[in-house]
Design an enzyme around this catalytic site. Structure first.
Site, PDB file in Angstrom:
ATOM      1  N   LYS A  22       0.847  -1.214   0.000  1.00  0.00           N
ATOM      2  CA  LYS A  22       0.000   0.000   0.000  1.00  0.00           C
ATOM      3  C   LYS A  22       0.874   1.253   0.000  1.00  0.00           C
ATOM      4  O   LYS A  22       0.664   2.163  -0.777  1.00  0.00           O
ATOM      5  CB  LYS A  22      -0.895   0.006   1.250  1.00  0.00           C
ATOM      6  CG  LYS A  22      -1.512   1.369   1.555  1.00  0.00           C
ATOM      7  CD  LYS A  22      -2.320   1.383   2.835  1.00  0.00           C
ATOM      8  CE  LYS A  22      -1.550   1.656   4.095  1.00  0.00           C
ATOM      9  NZ  LYS A  22      -1.321   3.075   4.442  1.00  0.00           N
ATOM     10  N   ASN A  23       1.864   1.286   0.896  1.00  0.00           N
ATOM     11  CA  ASN A  23       2.636   2.519   1.056  1.00  0.00           C
ATOM     12  C   ASN A  23       3.610   2.759  -0.095  1.00  0.00           C
ATOM     13  O   ASN A  23       4.122   3.872  -0.250  1.00  0.00           O
ATOM     14  CB  ASN A  23       3.361   2.525   2.404  1.00  0.00           C
ATOM     15  CG  ASN A  23       2.382   2.743   3.546  1.00  0.00           C
ATOM     16  OD1 ASN A  23       1.228   3.072   3.324  1.00  0.00           O
ATOM     17  ND2 ASN A  23       2.846   2.540   4.780  1.00  0.00           N
ATOM     18  N   CYS A 121      -4.062  12.819  12.801  1.00  0.00           N
ATOM     19  CA  CYS A 121      -4.884  11.613  12.781  1.00  0.00           C
ATOM     20  C   CYS A 121      -4.649  10.862  14.077  1.00  0.00           C
ATOM     21  O   CYS A 121      -3.927  11.354  14.957  1.00  0.00           O
ATOM     22  CB  CYS A 121      -4.552  10.755  11.573  1.00  0.00           C
ATOM     23  SG  CYS A 121      -2.915  10.079  11.640  1.00  0.00           S
ATOM     24  N   ARG A 126       1.296  14.751  12.745  1.00  0.00           N
ATOM     25  CA  ARG A 126       1.660  14.550  11.349  1.00  0.00           C
ATOM     26  C   ARG A 126       1.777  15.834  10.523  1.00  0.00           C
ATOM     27  O   ARG A 126       1.031  16.056   9.554  1.00  0.00           O
ATOM     28  CB  ARG A 126       0.714  13.544  10.702  1.00  0.00           C
ATOM     29  CG  ARG A 126       0.630  12.275  11.539  1.00  0.00           C
ATOM     30  CD  ARG A 126       0.017  11.142  10.841  1.00  0.00           C
ATOM     31  NE  ARG A 126       0.863  10.581   9.801  1.00  0.00           N
ATOM     32  CZ  ARG A 126       0.479   9.567   9.032  1.00  0.00           C
ATOM     33  NH1 ARG A 126      -0.721   9.059   9.163  1.00  0.00           N
ATOM     34  NH2 ARG A 126       1.293   9.074   8.129  1.00  0.00           N
ATOM     35  N   ASP A 327       5.144   0.940  11.905  1.00  0.00           N
ATOM     36  CA  ASP A 327       3.909   0.323  11.408  1.00  0.00           C
ATOM     37  C   ASP A 327       3.740  -1.129  11.873  1.00  0.00           C
ATOM     38  O   ASP A 327       2.713  -1.756  11.578  1.00  0.00           O
ATOM     39  CB  ASP A 327       3.868   0.370   9.870  1.00  0.00           C
ATOM     40  CG  ASP A 327       3.697   1.792   9.357  1.00  0.00           C
ATOM     41  OD1 ASP A 327       3.297   2.673  10.137  1.00  0.00           O
ATOM     42  OD2 ASP A 327       3.983   2.023   8.162  1.00  0.00           O
ATOM     43  N   ARG A 419      -8.398  -0.242   5.263  1.00  0.00           N
ATOM     44  CA  ARG A 419      -7.569   0.748   4.571  1.00  0.00           C
ATOM     45  C   ARG A 419      -6.234   0.151   4.144  1.00  0.00           C
ATOM     46  O   ARG A 419      -5.614   0.640   3.203  1.00  0.00           O
ATOM     47  CB  ARG A 419      -7.294   1.950   5.487  1.00  0.00           C
ATOM     48  CG  ARG A 419      -8.479   2.878   5.657  1.00  0.00           C
ATOM     49  CD  ARG A 419      -8.053   4.112   6.436  1.00  0.00           C
ATOM     50  NE  ARG A 419      -6.725   4.520   6.037  1.00  0.00           N
ATOM     51  CZ  ARG A 419      -5.735   4.825   6.878  1.00  0.00           C
ATOM     52  NH1 ARG A 419      -5.936   4.788   8.181  1.00  0.00           N
ATOM     53  NH2 ARG A 419      -4.556   5.171   6.440  1.00  0.00           N
TER      54      ARG A 419
HETATM   55  N1  EPU Z   1       7.329  14.727  10.172  1.00  0.00           N
HETATM   56  C1  EPU Z   1       7.585  16.060  10.424  1.00  0.00           C
HETATM   57  N2  EPU Z   1       7.431  16.931   9.397  1.00  0.00           N
HETATM   58  C2  EPU Z   1       7.049  16.544   8.152  1.00  0.00           C
HETATM   59  C3  EPU Z   1       6.808  15.185   7.909  1.00  0.00           C
HETATM   60  C4  EPU Z   1       6.970  14.287   8.952  1.00  0.00           C
HETATM   61  O1  EPU Z   1       7.922  16.439  11.543  1.00  0.00           O
HETATM   62  O2  EPU Z   1       6.954  17.392   7.261  1.00  0.00           O
HETATM   63  C5  EPU Z   1       7.510  13.765  11.276  1.00  0.00           C
HETATM   64  C6  EPU Z   1       6.239  12.973  11.561  1.00  0.00           C
HETATM   65  O3  EPU Z   1       5.367  13.674  12.442  1.00  0.00           O
HETATM   66  C7  EPU Z   1       6.813  11.713  12.169  1.00  0.00           C
HETATM   67  C8  EPU Z   1       8.099  11.491  11.371  1.00  0.00           C
HETATM   68  O4  EPU Z   1       8.431  12.784  10.844  1.00  0.00           O
HETATM   69  O5  EPU Z   1       7.145  11.946  13.520  1.00  0.00           O
HETATM   70  C9  EPU Z   1       7.981  10.505  10.243  1.00  0.00           C
HETATM   71  O6  EPU Z   1       6.843  10.776   9.452  1.00  0.00           O
HETATM   72  P1  EPU Z   1       6.799  10.469   7.895  1.00  0.00           P
HETATM   73  O7  EPU Z   1       6.693  11.738   7.146  1.00  0.00           O
HETATM   74  O8  EPU Z   1       7.914   9.555   7.534  1.00  0.00           O
HETATM   75  O9  EPU Z   1       5.392   9.710   7.761  1.00  0.00           O
HETATM   76  P2  EPU Z   1       4.529   9.670   6.434  1.00  0.00           P
HETATM   77  O10 EPU Z   1       5.409   9.723   5.274  1.00  0.00           O
HETATM   78  O11 EPU Z   1       3.417  10.652   6.549  1.00  0.00           O
HETATM   79  C10 EPU Z   1       4.578   7.096   6.050  1.00  0.00           C
HETATM   80  C11 EPU Z   1       3.596   5.957   6.031  1.00  0.00           C
HETATM   81  C12 EPU Z   1       3.116   5.670   7.445  1.00  0.00           C
HETATM   82  C13 EPU Z   1       4.340   5.340   8.299  1.00  0.00           C
HETATM   83  C14 EPU Z   1       5.351   6.493   8.250  1.00  0.00           C
HETATM   84  C15 EPU Z   1       6.630   6.198   9.002  1.00  0.00           C
HETATM   85  C16 EPU Z   1       2.520   6.132   3.879  1.00  0.00           C
HETATM   86  C17 EPU Z   1       1.290   6.384   3.107  1.00  0.00           C
HETATM   87  N3  EPU Z   1       2.460   6.309   5.184  1.00  0.00           N
HETATM   88  O12 EPU Z   1       3.872   8.228   6.554  1.00  0.00           O
HETATM   89  O13 EPU Z   1       2.302   4.525   7.353  1.00  0.00           O
HETATM   90  O14 EPU Z   1       3.947   5.106   9.625  1.00  0.00           O
HETATM   91  O15 EPU Z   1       5.692   6.762   6.879  1.00  0.00           O
HETATM   92  O16 EPU Z   1       7.241   5.071   8.495  1.00  0.00           O
HETATM   93  O17 EPU Z   1       3.532   5.736   3.331  1.00  0.00           O
HETATM   94  C18 EPU Z   1       0.582   3.070   7.950  1.00  0.00           C
HETATM   95  O18 EPU Z   1       0.760   2.464   6.878  1.00  0.00           O
HETATM   96  O19 EPU Z   1      -0.137   2.616   8.887  1.00  0.00           O
HETATM   97  C19 EPU Z   1       1.208   4.362   8.151  1.00  0.00           C
HETATM   98  C20 EPU Z   1       0.785   5.242   9.044  1.00  0.00           C
END
Ligand code: EPU
Length: 452
Positions: A22-23, A121, A126, A327, A419
Site C-alpha cells: 500500500k505505502n 490523525c 503529522r 507500522d 484501509r
Molecule cells: N514529520 C515532520 N514533518 C514533516 C513530515 C513528517 O515532523 O513534514 C515527522 C512525523 O510527524 C513523524 C516522522 O516525521 O514523527 C515521520 O513521518 P513520515 O513523514 O515519515 O510519515 P509519512 O510519510 O506521513 C509514512 C507511512 C506511514 C508510516 C510512516 C513512518 C505512507 C502512506 N504512510 O507516513 O504509514 O507510519 O511513513 O514510516 O507511506 C501506515 O501504513 O499505517 C502508516 C501510518
C-alpha cells in the site's frame, strides 16, 4: 460499520501470499502525474486508501483506464488526459493523508498545485513542514490559504538544490517521495540529505528511473537527482508489502502456528526478523513449490514461520528504516502481551501511537505507559472482549490479540483495517482462523458508542 467477530484459540496453518505494498503503491500512483504517458502498475492491492487516491487522481485529470471488473486483478492503468484542475480538495484529502504525495508531482509537471493541508490523525499530529521546506528549496513559492497549500514554480520551472530533509523524528517518507519526485523534473542537480531509506522510496526511485529520471543513492540517506526534461510512461510491479508480511509473521507467532508466506520481502524486514528471532519466532526460507529451490530474490522470498512454545520478552524501539518499523509496533505489542516476562516498547516515530494499549488492556494485557514507552508485562492468556479499532495498525494488533484470546473478541470499526489489508478475514480464515465480518446493526444487543 463492520465488526470482526473472532473466535480465538485457532492455530494458524497453511500458506498465504503477500500483496503489493500500500505505502509503495500510493506515491507510485501519484507519480503518474509526472508524465504524459500511460502508467501501468501491477500487484496493486485492492484497498480503500488506493480507491480514494484514484478518485483524487481522476479529479486531477489522471484517469483510470480500465475499471474493475474489466481490469485484470491487481493491474492499474493510469493516464493523464486533462491538466486543467490541480486542486486536491479537502473532501478527498481528509479521507487519506497520502493525498499529499500529489503536491510534488503537480508543481513539478504543471507548475502549480493546490492541496488541502492534511490534518492530524489517530497516530499523531503529522505535520508536512518538511515537504514544504523541500519544495521551497527547489524554488516553489508556497502559501497557505483557507486550509489549502498552494505551490507555484518560478518562471522557468523548479531548480535543483541541496536540501536537508531531516526533522525532529528523523527522515520523512512521503516528504522524500514528494521532493524526490519534484526534483526529477527540476533544472540541474538536487541533493537530498537525510532522505528516507524505506523500501517504498527505493521502489519509487526505481520506477522514476525506468521512466527516464536520473536518481542515484536510493536506499541511502543521500539522494542525488539530476533533473531531466520529461518522463515517459511505464509498466512497473509494486514491491510486496513488508508491513502486511510482518503482520502475518506475528499472526503465526501469536497462534503458535506454522505457516508459509510467499512473496515475502525479507530484505525489507531485517530489523523485524532479528527481533522475532530473539522472541523465539523462527523464519526459514523454503521453496514456493516442490522441486523449486528457495527464491533468490530477497524481496520476494517464500518463508516458513514457526514459534517456540514460550515467547521471550524483548526491548524494541521504532526507528526510520532500516530500524524497527513503527507500522509493526502495535502488532508486535499484541504478541509481547503473551511473552514470558517484561518487554519494553519505545515509539520514536509517532510518540503517541499507542491507541491500542487501552484496548489490549480490556483483553487482560498488562501494560504500563510512560510517555513514548510502554512496559508490557506478559500474561498467561488474553480474554476475548469487545474492543475498538482506532487506526490501521492498531486494528491489526487487536485482530492478532483476538486470534490468540480465549473466547470471542469483537473488533469494532474494521474499516480502519480495510484501509491497509485486503480481505484480511478471508486470508486468515484460509489459514484456520475463525473470523466473521458482521454489520454492527446485526450484532445482538449492539449499542453504537460515540467518539467522545
Ligand atoms: N514529520 C515532520 N514533518 C514533516 C513530515 C513528517 O515532523 O513534514 C515527522 C512525523 O510527524 C513523524 C516522522 O516525521 O514523527 C515521520 O513521518 P513520515 O513523514 O515519515 O510519515 P509519512 O510519510 O506521513 C509514512 C507511512 C506511514 C508510516 C510512516 C513512518 C505512507 C502512506 N504512510 O507516513 O504509514 O507510519 O511513513 O514510516 O507511506 C501506515 O501504513 O499505517 C502508516 C501510518
Amino acid at each position: 460499520m463492520d465488526t470482526f467477530v473472532i473466535q480465538g484459540g485457532q492455530r494458524l496453518q497453511g500458506k498465504t501470499r503477500i500483496n503489493g505494498s500500500k505505502n509503495a503503491a500510493l506515491p507510485l500512483t501519484a507519480a503518474a502525474l509526472l508524465t504524459d504517458g500511460p502508467v501501468t502498475l501491477r500487484d496493486v492491492p485492492d484497498l480503500a486508501d488506493l480507491k480514494n487516491m484514484y478518485r483524487l487522481l481522476a479529479e486531477l485529470g489522471c484517469m483510470r483506464l480500465t475499471e474493475p471488473p474489466a481490469a485484470e486483478k491487481g493491474v492499474l492503468k493510469l493516464h493523464t488526459q486533462n491538466t486543467t484542475n490541480s486542486h486536491a480538495r479537502y473532501e478527498i484529502v481528509k479521507t487519506m493523508r497520502a493525498s499529499i504525495c500529489t503536491l510534488g508531482p503537480l508543481v513539478a509537471k504543471r507548475g502549480y498545485a493546490k492541496v488541502s493541508m492534511p490534518g492530524g490523525c489517530a497516530i499523531g499530529d503529522r505535520p508536512v513542514d518538511l515537504h514544504l521546506r523541500g519544495l521551497a528549496a527547489l524554488g516553489a513559492e508556497i502559501t497557505l490559504t483557507a486550509g489549502d497549500i498552494t505551490a507555484k514554480s518560478p518562471k522557468g520551472g523548479l531548480r535543483g538544490a541541496t536540501i536537508f530533509l531531516g526533522g525532529a523524528f528523523g527522515s520523512t517518507v512521503l516528504g522524500t517521495a514528494n521532493v524526490m519526485s519534484a526534483a526529477t523534473l527540476a533544472k540541474g542537480v538536487t541533493i537530498i540529505e537525510s532522505a528516507a531509506c524505506e523500501p517504498e522510496i527505493v521502489d519509487l526511485a526505481n520506477m522514476l528511473n525506468a521512466m527516464g529520471a536520473k536518481i542515484k543513492g536510493q536506499g541511502s540517506p543521500r539522494l542525488i537527482i539530476e533533473g531531466v526534461k520529461e518522463l515517459s510512461g511505464i509498466d512497473h510491479t509494486v514491491i510486496p508489502d513488508r508491513i502486511e508480511a510482518g503482520t502475518f509473521l506475528l499472526a503465526a507467532a501469536i497462534t503458535n502456528g506454522d505457516i508459509v508466506i510467499d512473496n515475502c520481502p525479507m530484505d525489507g524486514l531485517l530489523a523485524v526478523v532479528d527481533k522475532l528471532a530473539a522472541m523465539g519466532i523462527h523464519i526459514q526460507p523454503v521453496s514456493s513449490a516442490p522441486g523449486i529451490p528457495p527464491a533468490v530474490d530477497p524481496m520476494r522470498a517464500s518463508v516458513r514461520v514457526t514459534c517456540d512454545r514460550t515467547i521471550r520478552p524483548v526491548e524494541v524501539t521504532t526507528q526510520p528504516h532500516p530500524g524497527f518499523p513503527t507500522d509493526i509496533q502495535a502488532q508486535l505489542m499484541a504478541v509481547l502481551t503473551l511473552a514470558d516476562g517484561n518487554s519494553v516498547v519505545t515509539e520514536r516515530i509517532f510518540p503517541d501511537r499507542f491507541m491500542h494499549v487501552a484496548e489490549l488492556s480490556r483483553m487482560g494485557a498488562k501494560l504500563y505507559r510512560q510517555g513514548a514507552t510502554v512496559i508490557v508485562s506478559g500474561v498467561k492468556k488474553l480474554i476475548g472482549a469487545p474492543v475498538m479499532a482506532s487506526d490501521l495498525r492498531a486494528s491489526a494488533c487487536l485482530v492478532l490479540a483476538g486470534l490468540a484470546a480465549e473466547g470471542t473478541t469483537h473488533v469494532h470499526r474494521v474499516y480502519h483495517l480495510d484501509r491497509g489489508y485486503e480481505k484480511m478475514e478471508d486470508r486468515l480464515n484460509a489459514l484456520g482462523a475463525k473470523i466473521e465480518r458482521v454489520d454492527d446493526k446485526d450484532l445482538p444487543g449492539s449499542a453504537q458508542g460515540g467518539e467522545g
